[in-house]
Design an enzyme around this catalytic site. Structure first.
Site, PDB file in Angstrom:
ATOM      1  N   SER A  23      47.605 -59.014 -51.701  1.00 43.12           N
ATOM      2  CA  SER A  23      48.850 -58.918 -52.474  1.00 43.12           C
ATOM      3  C   SER A  23      50.082 -58.633 -51.618  1.00 43.12           C
ATOM      4  O   SER A  23      51.191 -58.726 -52.107  1.00 43.12           O
ATOM      5  CB  SER A  23      48.738 -57.844 -53.557  1.00 43.12           C
ATOM      6  OG  SER A  23      48.756 -56.558 -52.994  1.00 43.12           O
ATOM      7  N   LYS A  67      51.772 -51.406 -52.404  1.00 47.38           N
ATOM      8  CA  LYS A  67      52.780 -52.293 -52.979  1.00 47.38           C
ATOM      9  C   LYS A  67      54.176 -51.869 -52.510  1.00 47.38           C
ATOM     10  O   LYS A  67      54.368 -50.829 -51.902  1.00 47.38           O
ATOM     11  CB  LYS A  67      52.771 -52.233 -54.516  1.00 47.38           C
ATOM     12  CG  LYS A  67      51.486 -52.702 -55.173  1.00 47.38           C
ATOM     13  CD  LYS A  67      51.327 -54.205 -55.086  1.00 47.38           C
ATOM     14  CE  LYS A  67      50.086 -54.695 -55.814  1.00 47.38           C
ATOM     15  NZ  LYS A  67      48.851 -54.484 -55.096  1.00 47.38           N
TER      16      LYS A  67
END
Length: 180
Positions: free
Chosen positions: A100, A136
């Site tokens: 990600s 993230k």
């Protein structure tokens, strides 16, 4: 006698490095000529580095958040001058699993060095979101924090109940596993 691919890589690196940096290393006393041969050298013990040992506490998903149990049985050692951390910084390392964060050039198998501090808008963070951990980008929109992947295949993560920042990204270590 044939040599392995890894041995050839070491030889290539030594040849290229000696031509480029050898004079500087000789002046600093890190290498010296050995014998009468023009191309022979010995290591004198390299210029001392100030290493910091950072605990590698586990794995962090860079994908969908998951419940990861962390443990501390290994560490990574890095030259403190290279890392350029503030004095008394509290750090830890995590091994990345998932894709990600590929657009931030963080890939599966990388080790990220994290600092325990408050995040700023757009920092990459290790976060606990609603009980699960992930790596993230930390964003704030209209006063509300959320997490964003650096891969368009993943949705933004908006906390339903809780968002705890566990650490802020400081550095990346990558090992070329093809050479091991």
């Amino acid at each position: 006698m044939s040599i392995t691919e890894h041995q050839q890589a070491v030889l290539d690196f030594t040849r290229d490095f000696r031509g480029d940096k050898g004079i500087t290393l000789k002046k600093k006393g890190a290498i010296q000529r050995s014998g009468a041969a023009a191309r022979s050298m010995t290591m004198t013990g390299m210029v001392p580095a100030n290493f910091v040992h950072i605990p590698l506490v586990g794995i962090i998903p860079a994908g969908y958040p998951s419940d990861q149990e962390q443990h501390s049985d290994r560490c990574v050692s890095i030259d403190e001058d290279t890392l350029q951390l503030p004095k008394n910084a509290r750090t830890f390392a995590l091994e990345v699993r998932g894709d990600s964060m590929i657009d931030a050039h963080i890939v599966e198998g990388d080790v990220v060095i994290m600092e325990l501090r408050d995040p700023a808008h757009r920092d990459i963070v290790a976060a606990l979101i609603d009980g699960e951990t992930t790596l993230k980008r930390f964003l704030v929109h209209k006063g509300k924090p959320f997490l964003r992947a650096e891969n368009s295949k993943y949705p933004d993560l908006i906390p339903a109940h809780e968002l705890v920042i566990q650490g802020v990204f400081r550095a990346l270590l990558r090992v070329d596993k093809r050479r091991l």
